[in-house]
Design a protein around this motif. Sequence first.
Motif, PDB file in Angstrom:
ATOM      1  N   PRO A   1      69.193 -25.375   9.448  1.00  0.00           N
ATOM      2  CA  PRO A   1      70.056 -24.115   9.111  1.00  0.00           C
ATOM      3  C   PRO A   1      70.685 -23.339   7.905  1.00  0.00           C
ATOM      4  O   PRO A   1      71.348 -22.683   7.931  1.00  0.00           O
ATOM      5  N   ARG A   2      70.071 -24.336   6.636  1.00  0.00           N
ATOM      6  CA  ARG A   2      71.117 -23.336   5.209  1.00  0.00           C
ATOM      7  C   ARG A   2      69.537 -22.804   4.792  1.00  0.00           C
ATOM      8  O   ARG A   2      70.376 -22.190   3.831  1.00  0.00           O
ATOM      9  N   MET A   3      68.349 -22.117   5.531  1.00  0.00           N
ATOM     10  CA  MET A   3      67.552 -21.419   4.939  1.00  0.00           C
ATOM     11  C   MET A   3      67.869 -19.585   5.876  1.00  0.00           C
ATOM     12  O   MET A   3      68.430 -19.979   6.476  1.00  0.00           O
ATOM     13  N   SER A   4      66.714 -19.497   5.254  1.00  0.00           N
ATOM     14  CA  SER A   4      66.460 -17.528   5.495  1.00  0.00           C
ATOM     15  C   SER A   4      65.209 -18.152   6.683  1.00  0.00           C
ATOM     16  O   SER A   4      65.243 -17.021   7.739  1.00  0.00           O
ATOM     17  N   ALA A   5      64.365 -18.347   6.643  1.00  0.00           N
ATOM     18  CA  ALA A   5      63.334 -18.680   7.512  1.00  0.00           C
ATOM     19  C   ALA A   5      62.656 -19.801   7.416  1.00  0.00           C
ATOM     20  O   ALA A   5      62.912 -20.294   6.284  1.00  0.00           O
ATOM     21  N   ILE A   6      61.971 -20.062   8.191  1.00  0.00           N
ATOM     22  CA  ILE A   6      60.931 -21.571   7.986  1.00  0.00           C
ATOM     23  C   ILE A   6      59.441 -21.466   7.938  1.00  0.00           C
ATOM     24  O   ILE A   6      59.244 -20.822   8.975  1.00  0.00           O
ATOM     25  N   VAL A   7      58.584 -21.797   7.152  1.00  0.00           N
ATOM     26  CA  VAL A   7      56.926 -22.040   7.276  1.00  0.00           C
ATOM     27  C   VAL A   7      56.645 -23.438   7.450  1.00  0.00           C
ATOM     28  O   VAL A   7      57.071 -24.027   6.166  1.00  0.00           O
ATOM     29  N   HIS A   8      55.803 -24.119   8.601  1.00  0.00           N
ATOM     30  CA  HIS A   8      56.165 -25.183   8.782  1.00  0.00           C
ATOM     31  C   HIS A   8      54.907 -25.476   9.514  1.00  0.00           C
ATOM     32  O   HIS A   8      53.917 -24.090   9.831  1.00  0.00           O
ATOM     33  N   HIS A   9      54.210 -26.519   9.524  1.00  0.00           N
ATOM     34  CA  HIS A   9      52.955 -26.371  10.186  1.00  0.00           C
ATOM     35  C   HIS A   9      52.981 -26.879  12.128  1.00  0.00           C
ATOM     36  O   HIS A   9      51.783 -26.970  12.453  1.00  0.00           O
ATOM     37  N   GLY A  10      53.821 -26.475  12.578  1.00  0.00           N
ATOM     38  CA  GLY A  10      54.097 -26.011  14.560  1.00  0.00           C
ATOM     39  C   GLY A  10      54.069 -27.728  14.642  1.00  0.00           C
ATOM     40  O   GLY A  10      53.264 -27.848  15.793  1.00  0.00           O
ATOM     41  N   GLY A  11      54.406 -28.996  13.998  1.00  0.00           N
ATOM     42  CA  GLY A  11      54.901 -30.274  14.495  1.00  0.00           C
ATOM     43  C   GLY A  11      55.768 -29.702  15.379  1.00  0.00           C
ATOM     44  O   GLY A  11      56.957 -29.533  15.468  1.00  0.00           O
TER      45      GLY A  11
ATOM     46  N   VAL B   1      57.283 -19.284  10.409  1.00  0.00           N
ATOM     47  CA  VAL B   1      56.088 -18.848  10.117  1.00  0.00           C
ATOM     48  C   VAL B   1      55.172 -20.478  10.012  1.00  0.00           C
ATOM     49  O   VAL B   1      55.448 -21.035   9.763  1.00  0.00           O
ATOM     50  N   VAL B   2      54.595 -19.544  11.460  1.00  0.00           N
ATOM     51  CA  VAL B   2      54.157 -21.462  11.579  1.00  0.00           C
ATOM     52  C   VAL B   2      52.342 -21.045  11.293  1.00  0.00           C
ATOM     53  O   VAL B   2      51.499 -20.029  11.948  1.00  0.00           O
TER      54      VAL B   2
END
Length: 198
Positions: free
Chosen positions: A101-111, A126-127
């Motif tokens: 919640p403290r970020m502006s975007a989340i880049v992750h692996h899709g788990g 961004v997945v």
Amino acid sequence: MAATAAARPDLTQTRCCGKEVADGTGSRFTVGRGATCAAFRLGFGSMARRGAQRTAAFVAEAVRTSGVRAVVATGWGGIAPEVESGDVLVIDQALHDWLFPRMSAIVHHGGSGATGAALASGHPQVVCPFVADQPHWAARMHAVDVAPAPLRQQDLTADRLARVVNDVALRERAEHLGELIRAQDGVTVAVDALERLS
């Protein structure tokens, strides 16, 4: 688990505006919302990867190009820690529901865990899926308009990340879905359903 890092930079003293927050362990850094004081989170969880140096170079370029800061969660994937600077915080790991919640975007692996927490955060994603159910969740995030089309981790570029961070429609859709999800009490619903079965 708490955020950990050796020789963590004091991000409260950076050029970025924002609100100082604590992670419950005494560690503090400043994060905020908006184009001038945003931070994105990049991490691929337990997905073992090659190319840690390339990822380090990408993060440095993304920070420079997009004008945002980054929190890089190395996890088991081993993203190169030498990327750390005044605008990049490298951590081993942090609770998704605290950090996202403290970020502006989340880049992750899709788990499924990262996807659910990213949805609840109300921020664009961004997945970059690797295996198993990750391609499914990546496709779903794109289908509900909170993420661009799934990307291979090797195809992630600073320009693509900057576009996501600055995409108003994507951000508004993510905020809307985040509000809907946070308004639900899924644990109570699940417990009630299980109790009806017994």
